[in-house]
Enzyme design. Sequence first.
Site, PDB file in Angstrom:
ATOM      1  N   ARG A 221     -18.678  -2.304  37.255  1.00 39.34           N
ATOM      2  CA  ARG A 221     -17.799  -1.957  36.148  1.00 39.34           C
ATOM      3  C   ARG A 221     -18.073  -0.583  35.573  1.00 39.34           C
ATOM      4  O   ARG A 221     -17.419  -0.173  34.623  1.00 39.34           O
ATOM      5  CB  ARG A 221     -18.061  -2.973  35.051  1.00 39.34           C
TER       6      ARG A 221
ATOM      7  N   ARG B 232     -12.414  -4.563  24.696  1.00 41.95           N
ATOM      8  CA  ARG B 232     -12.604  -4.780  26.140  1.00 41.95           C
ATOM      9  C   ARG B 232     -11.698  -3.833  26.927  1.00 41.95           C
ATOM     10  O   ARG B 232     -12.111  -3.298  27.957  1.00 41.95           O
ATOM     11  CB  ARG B 232     -12.324  -6.245  26.494  1.00 41.95           C
TER      12      ARG B 232
HETATM   13  P1  AP5 Z   1     -15.581 -10.939  32.321  1.00 47.17           P
HETATM   14  O1  AP5 Z   1     -15.796 -12.395  32.246  1.00 47.17           O
HETATM   15  O2  AP5 Z   1     -15.657 -10.282  33.641  1.00 47.17           O
HETATM   16  O3  AP5 Z   1     -14.206 -10.610  31.574  1.00 47.17           O
HETATM   17  P2  AP5 Z   1     -13.052  -9.524  31.854  1.00 47.17           P
HETATM   18  O4  AP5 Z   1     -13.317  -8.448  32.816  1.00 47.17           O
HETATM   19  O5  AP5 Z   1     -12.652  -9.113  30.504  1.00 47.17           O
HETATM   20  O6  AP5 Z   1     -12.030 -10.294  32.661  1.00 47.17           O
HETATM   21  P3  AP5 Z   1     -11.388 -11.678  32.322  1.00 47.17           P
HETATM   22  O7  AP5 Z   1     -12.245 -12.784  32.794  1.00 47.17           O
HETATM   23  O8  AP5 Z   1     -10.925 -11.703  30.911  1.00 47.17           O
HETATM   24  O9  AP5 Z   1     -10.066 -11.534  33.206  1.00 47.17           O
HETATM   25  P4  AP5 Z   1      -9.665 -12.075  34.634  1.00 47.17           P
HETATM   26  O10 AP5 Z   1      -9.114 -10.896  35.371  1.00 47.17           O
HETATM   27  O11 AP5 Z   1     -10.729 -12.862  35.316  1.00 47.17           O
HETATM   28  O12 AP5 Z   1      -8.453 -13.007  34.198  1.00 47.17           O
HETATM   29  P5  AP5 Z   1      -8.087 -14.509  34.601  1.00 47.17           P
HETATM   30  O13 AP5 Z   1      -7.905 -14.610  36.084  1.00 47.17           O
HETATM   31  O14 AP5 Z   1      -8.998 -15.491  33.975  1.00 47.17           O
HETATM   32  O15 AP5 Z   1     -16.633 -10.197  31.361  1.00 47.17           O
HETATM   33  C1  AP5 Z   1     -16.874 -10.628  30.050  1.00 47.17           C
HETATM   34  C2  AP5 Z   1     -17.908  -9.734  29.374  1.00 47.17           C
HETATM   35  O16 AP5 Z   1     -19.144  -9.806  30.095  1.00 47.17           O
HETATM   36  C3  AP5 Z   1     -17.569  -8.245  29.334  1.00 47.17           C
HETATM   37  O17 AP5 Z   1     -16.765  -7.919  28.223  1.00 47.17           O
HETATM   38  C4  AP5 Z   1     -18.960  -7.632  29.269  1.00 47.17           C
HETATM   39  O18 AP5 Z   1     -19.491  -7.694  27.954  1.00 47.17           O
HETATM   40  C5  AP5 Z   1     -19.778  -8.543  30.158  1.00 47.17           C
HETATM   41  N1  AP5 Z   1     -19.812  -8.087  31.558  1.00 47.17           N
HETATM   42  C6  AP5 Z   1     -19.327  -8.767  32.660  1.00 47.17           C
HETATM   43  N2  AP5 Z   1     -19.522  -8.075  33.775  1.00 47.17           N
HETATM   44  C7  AP5 Z   1     -20.144  -6.914  33.420  1.00 47.17           C
HETATM   45  C8  AP5 Z   1     -20.601  -5.780  34.144  1.00 47.17           C
HETATM   46  N3  AP5 Z   1     -20.445  -5.658  35.475  1.00 47.17           N
HETATM   47  N4  AP5 Z   1     -21.189  -4.772  33.430  1.00 47.17           N
HETATM   48  C9  AP5 Z   1     -21.348  -4.834  32.094  1.00 47.17           C
HETATM   49  N5  AP5 Z   1     -20.933  -5.876  31.342  1.00 47.17           N
HETATM   50  C10 AP5 Z   1     -20.336  -6.927  32.008  1.00 47.17           C
HETATM   51  O19 AP5 Z   1      -6.627 -14.597  33.922  1.00 47.17           O
HETATM   52  C11 AP5 Z   1      -6.465 -14.574  32.514  1.00 47.17           C
HETATM   53  C12 AP5 Z   1      -5.416 -15.599  32.081  1.00 47.17           C
HETATM   54  O20 AP5 Z   1      -4.138 -15.253  32.622  1.00 47.17           O
HETATM   55  C13 AP5 Z   1      -5.709 -17.022  32.562  1.00 47.17           C
HETATM   56  O21 AP5 Z   1      -5.366 -17.928  31.560  1.00 47.17           O
HETATM   57  C14 AP5 Z   1      -4.818 -17.190  33.802  1.00 47.17           C
HETATM   58  O22 AP5 Z   1      -4.411 -18.532  33.970  1.00 47.17           O
HETATM   59  C15 AP5 Z   1      -3.634 -16.271  33.478  1.00 47.17           C
HETATM   60  N6  AP5 Z   1      -3.136 -15.600  34.691  1.00 47.17           N
HETATM   61  C16 AP5 Z   1      -3.865 -15.126  35.747  1.00 47.17           C
HETATM   62  N7  AP5 Z   1      -3.067 -14.549  36.666  1.00 47.17           N
HETATM   63  C17 AP5 Z   1      -1.793 -14.637  36.173  1.00 47.17           C
HETATM   64  C18 AP5 Z   1      -0.517 -14.197  36.653  1.00 47.17           C
HETATM   65  N8  AP5 Z   1      -0.402 -13.569  37.847  1.00 47.17           N
HETATM   66  N9  AP5 Z   1       0.576 -14.428  35.887  1.00 47.17           N
HETATM   67  C19 AP5 Z   1       0.455 -15.069  34.677  1.00 47.17           C
HETATM   68  N10 AP5 Z   1      -0.725 -15.515  34.174  1.00 47.17           N
HETATM   69  C20 AP5 Z   1      -1.837 -15.299  34.910  1.00 47.17           C
END
Ligand code: AP5
Length: 214
Positions: free
Chosen positions: A88, A171
């Site tokens: 990231r 974020r």
């Molecule tokens: P992390 O858990 O990685 O959160 P993020 O990057 O903010 O990503 P999300 O999990 O929110 O999104 P996603 O893309 O997985 O979405 P999802 O598929 O669930 O990180 C959390 C925290 O940890 C960070 O803020 C940081 O503090 C720390 N961290 C983690 N990794 C780090 C690193 N490498 N370095 C430093 N800090 C780190 O989808 C979201 C929703 O939308 C779901 O409800 C889903 O059902 C829906 N959805 C999915 N796809 C679709 C679609 N095509 N159409 C409609 N709805 C959809």
Amino acid sequence: TLHTHVGPPGSGKGTQSPIIKDEYCLCHLATGDMLRAAVAAKTPLGVKAKEAMDKGELVSDDLVVGIIDEAMKKPSCQKGFILDGFPRTVVQAQKLDEMLKNQGAKIDKVLNFAVDDAILEERITGRWIHPSSGRSYHTKFAPPKTPGVDDVTGEPLIQRKDDTAPVLKSRLEAFHKQTEPVIGYYSQKGIVANLKAEKPPQEVTSEVHKVLSS
Ligand code: AP5
Ligand code: ZN
């Protein structure tokens, strides 16, 4: 095979990973899931990571590189990995390259989950997750069979503490400032595949298949 999923919060990285993982027998390593487990268990790592996570800021490079390094040594991960939410920062990407080089490996593909910021708030605030498996649902876009309950285990679903509109703002800021340059870093190596991640989940899955079979 080794590929990584890069994209803003709510872009579908976590939704697509388990599907791909099962089909290709890969190991799914999501730094966010691992950090949330550490926070819940109040391990020393979790205690250090919690404050940044609650604010929507990135955890330090050293901490996350450490947990990825540890996890990649698991014997169950021999067929390869899907990295979800890692690297990231450009520093994390460079450290990962070094780690892989030592093992004679490299990243095959970087899947760039491109989604406009404007649609992410609805995705994030409607998300419900099953913490132990990492499965995610959405009240509108991917509802579970029974509200509030995981389809597979029947266990309760929860909302993430950082899934609020104000924390999403931080974020997204972190994503644009610190993570977008990672896409540039890998573009120079010619391994980035851009996905139209604004489409419905099943269509994104077909795009991922196309990329992985090409
Ligand atoms: P992390 O858990 O990685 O959160 P993020 O990057 O903010 O990503 P999300 O999990 O929110 O999104 P996603 O893309 O997985 O979405 P999802 O598929 O669930 O990180 C959390 C925290 O940890 C960070 O803020 C940081 O503090 C720390 N961290 C983690 N990794 C780090 C690193 N490498 N370095 C430093 N800090 C780190 O989808 C979201 C929703 O939308 C779901 O409800 C889903 O059902 C829906 N959805 C999915 N796809 C679709 C679609 N095509 N159409 C409609 N709805 C959809
Ligand atoms: Zn995720």
